[in-house]
Enzyme design. Structure first.
Site: not given
Ligand code: GLA
Length: 409
Positions: A159, A214
């Protein structure tokens, strides 16, 4: 006490490597690294449904369910723990898992998942912290990659939170080199949300890259800024990225929300169909232990999955557009095509369409198969007639008629 057990499990895991230099890993070559994920990875990830509520129990039960439900047989392979499995670093800098939730350590979970014929994925972050505030990999990349290799990790989602001034290319390059040096084949999932256009630089750096922020469990984000992007918003963001996908390097429109409750039945089918058309990684994000039959039927539609997993590795594009109705086409191997009629409108689409109007088919004669009804519905010399619900699809596979009849003789 449990915390000590967790750390002891990790210490035991690390011990042989320090005492036996003969166990030194052989680094992966770039060619070996790039040969992973020739088709889009398939699996399950904890985040969409469980957020930080992860544990060895959840992962092991999910592995059991992946096998008993038939998802493994349909091609799903990776069980991936997302954020929140980690709580600390020990005095030597080794990452420490949550001792309450993973009392036997990470390798124990990986071993269990492997014993089921599945693979194990884990999560970390470029920054000092992960997005949920747990320890990230910054400054520990090679040590973490070694930990993953020794624990039996097969997939890393990496990430982009708390990155400070980190340049995305440098950050992902560092971890890629760390993975290669650790010597275990690990699929590398880049998750910088499309912010630095990874499709332009990440082929060979990782095997898949997120293209957007997301996903949320909804069809359309509309005006709201909360709760993640809608399925349709993500499809639109990926529409023009088809030139960048191919075997070993995939656009990742994020994990599936199929079965999480926020989509209608038609929207769940469209979400899954369009991910297959986009040659997207198929990472389910629901609770596999308690899914209803309708959800399982969507996730295990082998004819749709075959479109996603086609070895040619081409991502679909929009061929014909008629307002809020679209015809997406995906070239498949053996001169076949997937054609998906996508009704984005709020009304039913009474389809009566001459497929000869799709320029990519070049006037060829094909047998047309409905991939949700699992039946042949005619040839391209006759109009295809169907009723497509609002937000629904008609997903078809086209096989050259001449080739097929030749085979029958
Ligand atoms: C980010 C990623 C998500 C998830 C969260 C976890 O937002 O894009 O897919 O992995 O972090 O904290």
């Amino acid at each position: 006490m449990k915390r000590i057990l967790c750390m002891l499990a990790i210490a035991a895991l690390m011990q042989p490597a320090f005492s036996q230099t003969s166990q030194k890993a052989t680094p992966l070559t770039q060619e070996q690294f790039m040969s992973l994920a020739k088709t889009p990875p398939m699996g399950w990830n904890s985040w969409n449904r469980f957020n930080c509520n992860v544990s060895e129990k959840l992962l092991m039960e999910t592995a059991d369910a992946m096998v008993s439900s038939g998802m493994k047989d349909a091609g799903y392979e990776y069980i991936i723990v997302d954020d929140c499995w980690q709580v600390d670093r020990d005095a030597d800098g080794w990452i420490v898992c949550d001792p309450e939730r993973f009392p036997h350590g990470i390798k124990y979970v990986a071993d269990y998942i492997h014993s089921k014929g599945l693979k194990f994925g884990i999560y970390s972050c470029v920054g000092e912290k992960t997005c949920a505030g747990r320890p990230g990999s910054q400054g520990h990349e090679f040590q973490d990659a070694l930990f993953y290799a020794r624990s039996g990790v097969d997939y890393l989602k990496y990430d982009f939170c708390y990155k400070n001034q980190a340049n995305s290319w440098n950050a992902y390059h560092t971890m890629r080199e760390a993975i290669k040096t650790a010597g275990r084949p690990i699929v590398f999932s880049i998750c910088e949300w499309g912010t630095t256009k990874p499709w332009e630089w990440a082929e060979g750096m990782g095997h898949l890259w997120r293209t957007t922020y997301d996903i949320g469990d909804r069809w359309d984000r509309g005006e709201s800024k909360e709760g993640g992007l809608g399925v349709i918003n993500i499809i639109d963001a990926n529409r023009d990225l088809y030139p960048f996908a191919g075997p070993g390097h995939w656009n990742d429109p994020d994990m599936l929300e199929v079965g999480n409750g926020g989509l209608t039945p038609a929207e769940n089918v469209s979400h899954f169909s369009m991910w297959c058309m986009l040659a997207a990684p198929l990472i389910s994000g629901n609770d596999l232990r308690s899914m209803p039959q309708e959800t399982l039927a969507i996730l295990t539609n082998k004819e749709a999955i075959a479109v996603d997993q086609d070895p040619l590795g081409v991502q679909a594009h929009v061929s014909v557009e008629m307002g809020d109705k679209q015809v997406w086409v995906k070239k498949l191997s053996n001169d076949e095509w997937a054609v998906c009629f996508f009704n984005r409108s709020e009304k039913e689409w009474g389809l009566n369409y001459n497929m000869m109007d799709i320029p990519e088919l070049d006037g060829g004669l094909y047998d047309v198969r409905d991939l949700w009804e699992h039946k042949n519905i005619g040839k391209t010399d006759r109009n295809v007639v169907a009723t497509i619900p609002s937000h629904g699809v008609l997903m078809t596979r086209l096989t050259p008629t001449a080739v097929k009849s030749k085979g029958r003789r």
